[in-house]
Scaffold this motif. Structure first.
Motif, PDB file in Angstrom:
ATOM      1  N   ALA A 104       0.807  -1.220   0.000  1.00 38.87           N
ATOM      2  CA  ALA A 104       0.000   0.000   0.000  1.00 38.87           C
ATOM      3  C   ALA A 104       0.844   1.276   0.000  1.00 38.87           C
ATOM      4  CB  ALA A 104      -0.938   0.005   1.205  1.00 38.87           C
ATOM      5  N   PHE A 105       2.022   1.241   0.595  1.00 38.74           N
ATOM      6  CA  PHE A 105       2.845   2.443   0.793  1.00 38.74           C
ATOM      7  C   PHE A 105       4.094   2.419  -0.076  1.00 38.74           C
ATOM      8  CE2 PHE A 105       0.461   2.156   4.721  1.00 38.74           C
ATOM      9  CZ  PHE A 105       0.219   3.476   5.077  1.00 38.74           C
ATOM     10  N   THR A 106       4.604   3.601  -0.391  1.00 33.34           N
ATOM     11  CA  THR A 106       5.936   3.678  -0.999  1.00 33.34           C
ATOM     12  C   THR A 106       6.959   3.493   0.122  1.00 33.34           C
ATOM     13  OG1 THR A 106       6.136   6.075  -0.707  1.00 33.34           O
ATOM     14  CG2 THR A 106       5.185   5.295  -2.793  1.00 33.34           C
ATOM     15  N   PRO A 107       8.168   3.043  -0.215  1.00 30.63           N
ATOM     16  CA  PRO A 107       9.196   2.850   0.818  1.00 30.63           C
ATOM     17  C   PRO A 107       9.599   4.146   1.527  1.00 30.63           C
ATOM     18  CG  PRO A 107       9.817   1.724  -1.217  1.00 30.63           C
ATOM     19  CD  PRO A 107       8.607   2.556  -1.528  1.00 30.63           C
ATOM     20  N   ASN A 108       9.375   5.287   0.893  1.00 26.56           N
ATOM     21  CA  ASN A 108       9.739   6.576   1.498  1.00 26.56           C
ATOM     22  C   ASN A 108       8.583   7.251   2.221  1.00 26.56           C
ATOM     23  OD1 ASN A 108      12.409   6.474   0.524  1.00 26.56           O
ATOM     24  ND2 ASN A 108      11.730   7.216  -1.467  1.00 26.56           N
ATOM     25  N   ALA A 109       7.437   6.597   2.291  1.00 26.58           N
ATOM     26  CA  ALA A 109       6.270   7.196   2.944  1.00 26.58           C
ATOM     27  C   ALA A 109       6.548   7.445   4.423  1.00 26.58           C
ATOM     28  CB  ALA A 109       5.059   6.285   2.788  1.00 26.58           C
ATOM     29  N   ALA A 110       5.772   8.342   4.978  1.00 29.46           N
ATOM     30  CA  ALA A 110       5.865   8.626   6.410  1.00 29.46           C
ATOM     31  C   ALA A 110       4.470   8.930   6.937  1.00 29.46           C
ATOM     32  CB  ALA A 110       6.808   9.795   6.670  1.00 29.46           C
ATOM     33  N   LEU A 169       1.780   5.577  -9.555  1.00 31.57           N
ATOM     34  CA  LEU A 169       3.144   5.331 -10.014  1.00 31.57           C
ATOM     35  C   LEU A 169       3.150   4.201 -11.043  1.00 31.57           C
ATOM     36  CD1 LEU A 169       4.779   5.537  -6.471  1.00 31.57           C
ATOM     37  CD2 LEU A 169       4.600   7.350  -8.187  1.00 31.57           C
ATOM     38  N   LYS A 170       4.309   3.880 -11.565  1.00 34.22           N
ATOM     39  CA  LYS A 170       4.385   2.846 -12.609  1.00 34.22           C
ATOM     40  C   LYS A 170       3.897   1.492 -12.111  1.00 34.22           C
ATOM     41  CE  LYS A 170       9.228   1.839 -11.796  1.00 34.22           C
ATOM     42  NZ  LYS A 170      10.572   1.845 -12.333  1.00 34.22           N
ATOM     43  N   ASP A 171       3.964   1.247 -10.804  1.00 37.72           N
ATOM     44  CA  ASP A 171       3.481  -0.022 -10.257  1.00 37.72           C
ATOM     45  C   ASP A 171       2.142   0.130  -9.537  1.00 37.72           C
ATOM     46  OD1 ASP A 171       4.750   1.449  -8.274  1.00 37.72           O
ATOM     47  OD2 ASP A 171       5.643  -0.270  -7.289  1.00 37.72           O
ATOM     48  N   GLY A 172       1.399   1.183  -9.870  1.00 40.49           N
ATOM     49  CA  GLY A 172       0.053   1.346  -9.331  1.00 40.49           C
ATOM     50  C   GLY A 172      -0.066   2.472  -8.318  1.00 40.49           C
ATOM     51  N   TRP A 173      -1.247   2.581  -7.738  1.00 34.11           N
ATOM     52  CA  TRP A 173      -1.522   3.616  -6.744  1.00 34.11           C
ATOM     53  C   TRP A 173      -0.852   3.261  -5.428  1.00 34.11           C
ATOM     54  CZ3 TRP A 173      -3.624   8.275  -7.515  1.00 34.11           C
ATOM     55  CH2 TRP A 173      -4.312   8.488  -8.706  1.00 34.11           C
ATOM     56  N   LYS A 174      -0.115   4.225  -4.868  1.00 37.25           N
ATOM     57  CA  LYS A 174       0.609   4.024  -3.614  1.00 37.25           C
ATOM     58  C   LYS A 174       0.359   5.199  -2.681  1.00 37.25           C
ATOM     59  CE  LYS A 174       2.754   0.355  -5.108  1.00 37.25           C
ATOM     60  NZ  LYS A 174       2.470  -0.962  -4.583  1.00 37.25           N
ATOM     61  N   ILE A 175       0.306   4.904  -1.398  1.00 38.88           N
ATOM     62  CA  ILE A 175       0.207   5.954  -0.382  1.00 38.88           C
ATOM     63  C   ILE A 175       1.604   6.521  -0.182  1.00 38.88           C
ATOM     64  CG2 ILE A 175      -0.376   6.493   2.014  1.00 38.88           C
ATOM     65  CD1 ILE A 175      -2.202   3.911   1.909  1.00 38.88           C
ATOM     66  N   ILE A 176       1.742   7.831  -0.357  1.00 35.84           N
ATOM     67  CA  ILE A 176       3.055   8.454  -0.172  1.00 35.84           C
ATOM     68  C   ILE A 176       3.177   9.112   1.204  1.00 35.84           C
ATOM     69  CG2 ILE A 176       3.439   8.789  -2.627  1.00 35.84           C
ATOM     70  CD1 ILE A 176       2.824  11.818  -2.104  1.00 35.84           C
ATOM     71  N   ASN A 177       2.054   9.487   1.798  1.00 38.20           N
ATOM     72  CA  ASN A 177       2.062  10.072   3.137  1.00 38.20           C
ATOM     73  C   ASN A 177       0.703   9.879   3.792  1.00 38.20           C
ATOM     74  OD1 ASN A 177       4.671  11.219   3.677  1.00 38.20           O
ATOM     75  ND2 ASN A 177       4.226  12.721   2.096  1.00 38.20           N
ATOM     76  N   LYS A 178       0.736   9.822   5.084  1.00 39.35           N
ATOM     77  CA  LYS A 178      -0.486   9.708   5.881  1.00 39.35           C
ATOM     78  C   LYS A 178      -0.368  10.693   7.038  1.00 39.35           C
ATOM     79  CE  LYS A 178      -2.152   6.664   9.451  1.00 39.35           C
ATOM     80  NZ  LYS A 178      -2.196   5.309  10.021  1.00 39.35           N
ATOM     81  N   SER A 179      -1.389  11.513   7.219  1.00 41.59           N
ATOM     82  CA  SER A 179      -1.473  12.307   8.442  1.00 41.59           C
ATOM     83  C   SER A 179      -2.714  11.826   9.170  1.00 41.59           C
ATOM     84  CB  SER A 179      -1.539  13.816   8.146  1.00 41.59           C
ATOM     85  OG  SER A 179      -2.689  14.133   7.414  1.00 41.59           O
ATOM     86  N   TYR A 180      -2.642  11.831  10.466  1.00 45.16           N
ATOM     87  CA  TYR A 180      -3.757  11.271  11.218  1.00 45.16           C
ATOM     88  C   TYR A 180      -3.931  11.958  12.567  1.00 45.16           C
ATOM     89  CZ  TYR A 180      -0.316   8.798  14.096  1.00 45.16           C
ATOM     90  OH  TYR A 180       0.724   8.499  14.940  1.00 45.16           O
TER      91      TYR A 180
END
Length: 138
Positions: free
Chosen positions: A49-55, A121-132
């Motif tokens: 679900a997330f990119t490796p650089n997500a936070a 992205l090229k490999d599909g929809w990815k979460i790049i950041n989450k705020s909560y």
């Protein structure tokens, strides 16, 4: 000539609706990977679900910004270890290759409201950041 233009315009419009529906379905699948991965202890789904650089971002008790790298967050979950987490997608907004979504997670007596930023992205929809944020519900 006008008929041909009108038919071409209608086909283009129908095609854009199909792409929009496909993107919505794909974004919802990514969000479902996040919600079910975290509730069922399915690490591969969380990573998908997330990119490796997500936070993840939230607010500390003193009012300062809290940033949690995705690798640290994923480390909180153990493979196959289910948690009392029930998630639902509240809203999704997509424009071209960018989207944001609001997700609600209920865990015990706590409601988490997550705001996700996603990119196609090229490999599909990815979460790049989450705020909560979180709140007690009794």
């Amino acid at each position: 000539m006008k008929k041909t233009f009108l038919i071409a315009a209608l086909l283009l419009f129908a095609n854009s609706i199909t792409f929009a529906q496909d993107d919505l379905k794909a974004v919802r699948a990514t969000l479902t990977d996040y919600m079910e991965g975290t509730s069922k202890g399915q690490i591969a789904r969380i990573k998908r679900a997330f990119t490796p650089n997500a936070a993840l971002y939230s607010v500390n008790p003193d009012g300062t910004e809290k940033r949690l790298p995705i690798a640290t967050y994923i480390g909180y979950f153990k493979e196959g270890q289910a948690r009392d987490r029930k998630g639902k997608i509240i809203s999704v907004d997509i424009v071209n290759d960018a989207a944001h979504a609001k997700v609600e997670i209920i865990s015990g007596n706590t409601r988490f409201t997550d705001y996700m930023l996603l990119l196609k992205l090229k490999d599909g929809w990815k979460i790049i950041n989450k705020s909560y944020t979180r709140e007690n519900i009794n």
